[in-house]
Design a protein around this motif. Structure first.
Motif, short mmCIF file in Angstrom:
data_model
loop_
_atom_site.label_atom_id
_atom_site.label_comp_id
_atom_site.label_asym_id
_atom_site.label_seq_id
_atom_site.Cartn_x
_atom_site.Cartn_y
_atom_site.Cartn_z
N PHE A 168 0.76 -1.39 -0.08
CA PHE A 168 -0.02 -0.08 0.09
C PHE A 168 0.79 1.43 -0.11
O PHE A 168 1.91 1.28 0.43
N ASP A 169 0.25 2.32 -0.80
CA ASP A 169 0.76 3.60 -0.36
C ASP A 169 -0.45 4.48 0.12
O ASP A 169 -1.56 4.54 -0.63
N LEU A 170 -0.37 4.50 1.54
CA LEU A 170 -1.62 5.25 1.90
C LEU A 170 -1.71 6.80 2.17
O LEU A 170 -2.51 7.06 3.09
N GLN A 171 -0.92 7.47 1.42
CA GLN A 171 -0.63 9.11 1.69
C GLN A 171 -2.00 9.54 1.68
O GLN A 171 -2.43 10.54 2.42
N ALA A 172 -2.88 9.37 0.70
CA ALA A 172 -3.96 10.00 0.42
C ALA A 172 -5.24 9.11 0.81
O ALA A 172 -6.31 9.39 0.10
N ALA A 173 -5.08 8.20 1.84
CA ALA A 173 -6.35 7.53 2.20
C ALA A 173 -6.11 7.71 3.69
O ALA A 173 -5.42 8.22 4.41
N TRP A 174 -7.48 7.22 4.36
CA TRP A 174 -7.52 7.31 5.83
C TRP A 174 -6.80 6.22 6.48
O TRP A 174 -6.19 6.19 7.59
N GLY A 175 -6.75 5.17 5.70
CA GLY A 175 -5.88 3.88 6.05
C GLY A 175 -6.29 2.72 5.16
O GLY A 175 -6.86 2.91 3.90
N ALA A 176 -5.53 1.68 5.49
CA ALA A 176 -5.72 0.30 4.61
C ALA A 176 -7.07 -0.39 4.84
O ALA A 176 -7.76 -0.74 4.06
N PHE A 177 -7.54 -0.25 5.98
CA PHE A 177 -8.63 -1.35 6.47
C PHE A 177 -9.70 -0.62 7.18
O PHE A 177 -9.42 0.33 8.43
N TYR A 178 -10.97 -0.43 6.80
CA TYR A 178 -12.12 0.15 7.22
C TYR A 178 -12.40 -0.62 8.71
O TYR A 178 -12.83 0.13 9.50
N SER A 179 -12.07 -1.68 8.76
CA SER A 179 -12.48 -2.44 10.08
C SER A 179 -11.69 -3.93 9.93
O SER A 179 -11.15 -4.36 8.77
N ALA A 180 -11.51 -4.62 11.20
CA ALA A 180 -10.81 -5.84 11.13
C ALA A 180 -11.73 -6.91 11.82
O ALA A 180 -11.74 -7.23 12.98
N PRO A 181 -13.01 -7.30 11.09
CA PRO A 181 -14.02 -8.14 11.71
C PRO A 181 -13.46 -9.33 12.37
O PRO A 181 -12.44 -9.72 11.82
N SER A 182 -13.90 -9.93 13.35
CA SER A 182 -13.55 -11.09 13.70
C SER A 182 -13.81 -12.35 12.56
O SER A 182 -14.71 -12.35 11.99
N GLY A 183 -12.89 -13.34 12.90
CA GLY A 183 -12.91 -14.33 11.53
C GLY A 183 -12.13 -13.94 10.30
O GLY A 183 -12.07 -14.83 9.36
N TRP A 184 -11.69 -12.76 10.19
CA TRP A 184 -10.84 -12.38 9.19
C TRP A 184 -9.44 -12.22 9.63
O TRP A 184 -9.13 -11.92 10.70
N SER A 185 -8.63 -12.90 8.65
CA SER A 185 -7.04 -12.74 9.31
C SER A 185 -6.46 -11.71 8.19
O SER A 185 -6.78 -11.44 7.08
N PHE A 186 -5.16 -10.94 8.60
CA PHE A 186 -4.68 -9.98 8.17
C PHE A 186 -3.21 -10.26 8.33
O PHE A 186 -2.77 -10.29 9.52
N SER A 187 -2.36 -10.39 7.54
CA SER A 187 -0.92 -10.55 7.44
C SER A 187 0.00 -9.98 6.35
O SER A 187 -0.51 -10.14 5.49
#
Length: 372
Positions: free
Chosen positions: A320-339
């Motif tokens: 990601f280049d997140l310079q002009a975004a609020w962030g990468a992920f709107y949320s991190a709901p349970s049951g989802w994996s992020f790595s």
């Protein structure tokens, strides 16, 4: 003892050689195991044309180790001598010149190498099984429909590959592709640029036959050019998506007339279901302004309505280049994996709550050529 050591060393050399042979064979076939910063993608019918944005990743501290769509190889229509769709003459395909519509009504139809931007622009509607639309050019003009390609509830197993879609001249369409049918929808090696609102909308009703999505190797740039629109690279209505595979895409977004999100993994209709969702090895850039000026978040997983539409999924190895975004992920709901999701500006890992942590990320080797 010395002879024993020599024998063991020889065995190790043979094993290493065998492993190298396997790796080389995998790379030659375009199939190889991916890691956080090294991967090779399918080379099926990659264009020999110059890539659209060959310099865009040079300024970053880290970049993906795989060949990136639109950066290391070109996508979109490859032919420079496309045919006039008004000349189409085949069973199962009809032309409505007044409404600028090409209708596919039979199974196993392929439309390859057409310039659907001619005569004010055509839309293609599909009501058959196993249709393929490839190596063609689409543009929003005086088209009468809401989409440039639309698969009705009678459509199944639609393939859209190696096409160029241009929405610069905003007409009636708000999104490039709509699909209400069943079976697998495959979108690969397309160039989606300057679109009014969405790239693709899945509009199935709850209780309809299931469908699946393969969304890979595309270049997606500059959406939400229509005032009052809401940016989405992927949107679901209802129905049951049995699998959603979003991999190896490149997205590039600077501030436009409107904003919004990138890939959405939830149903906008209560009761819709999304299963087996994967978002991996994508390169996503939001730049050219302050935080949130180009888009809000890159990924929005599940958390909408009662949060029951997409109970599990995997988001990994994206850059990601997140310079002009609020962030990468709107949320991190349970049951989802992020790595292993990386901030290209800093080389840090982007955690599921958008904080950063240090990562020992090896410098990526130069990408392997992908043209043939």
């Amino acid at each position: 003892m010395k002879s024993l050591l020599v024998w063991v060393a020889a065995l190790m050399m043979v094993a290493s050689s065998d492993e190298d042979d396997v790796r080389i064979a995998q790379e030659s076939s375009g199939k190889v195991e991916c890691t956080a910063n090294r991967c090779d993608v399918s080379e099926q019918r990659v264009s020999s044309a110059a890539p659209q944005h060959p310099e865009v990743l040079r300024r970053y501290a880290v970049r993906p180790g795989w060949s990136v769509a639109g950066v290391d190889y070109a996508v979109g229509a490859a032919s420079t001598s496309l045919k006039d769709p008004a000349t189409i003459s085949m069973a199962g395909v009809s032309i409505d010149a007044s409404n600028r519509t090409i209708a596919i009504s039979r199974n196993n139809i392929t439309l390859d190498g057409y310039d659907f931007s001619l005569h004010g622009g055509y839309q293609v509607t599909v009501a058959g099984a196993n249709a393929t639309i490839s190596n063609s050019n689409f543009a929003i003009g005086a088209n009468q429909g809401s989409y440039l390609i639309y698969g009705s509830s009678a459509a199944s197993n639609l393939t859209i590959t190696h096409n160029t879609f241009d929405g610069s001249a905003i007409g009636n369409a708000t999104s490039f592709i709509g699909f209400a049918g069943s079976g697998q929808v495959t979108m690969e090696y397309n160039w989606f640029k300057r679109f009014p609102q969405h790239v693709v909308e899945f509009t199935q009703a709850n209780g309809s036959p299931s469908f699946s999505v393969v969304y890979k190797y595309n270049l997606i740039e500059q959406g939400a050019i229509k005032d009052g629109a809401h940016l989405n690279f992927l949107q679901f209505g209802g129905g049951t998506a049995s699998s959603v595979d979003v991999e190896f895409n490149t997205t590039y977004q600077t501030p436009q007339a409107s904003g919004g999100e990138g890939f959405q993994f939830y149903s906008n209709t209560q009761g819709g279901v999304i299963q087996d969702a994967v978002m991996a090895y994508n390169t996503m850039i939001a730049t050219g302004g302050s935080a949130g000026s180009a888009m809000s978040y890159m990924v929005h997983a599940n958390s909408y309505n009662d949060g029951s539409s997409a109970l599990s999924g995997s988001v990994h190895d994206n850059f990601f280049d997140l310079q002009a975004a609020w962030g990468a992920f709107y949320s991190a709901p349970s049951g989802w994996s992020f790595s292993n999701n990386m901030d290209m500006r800093t080389g840090q890992v982007v955690n599921s709550n958008n904080t950063r942590s240090s990562a020992k990320l090896n410098r990526a080797s130069p990408p392997r050529p992908t043209s043939r």
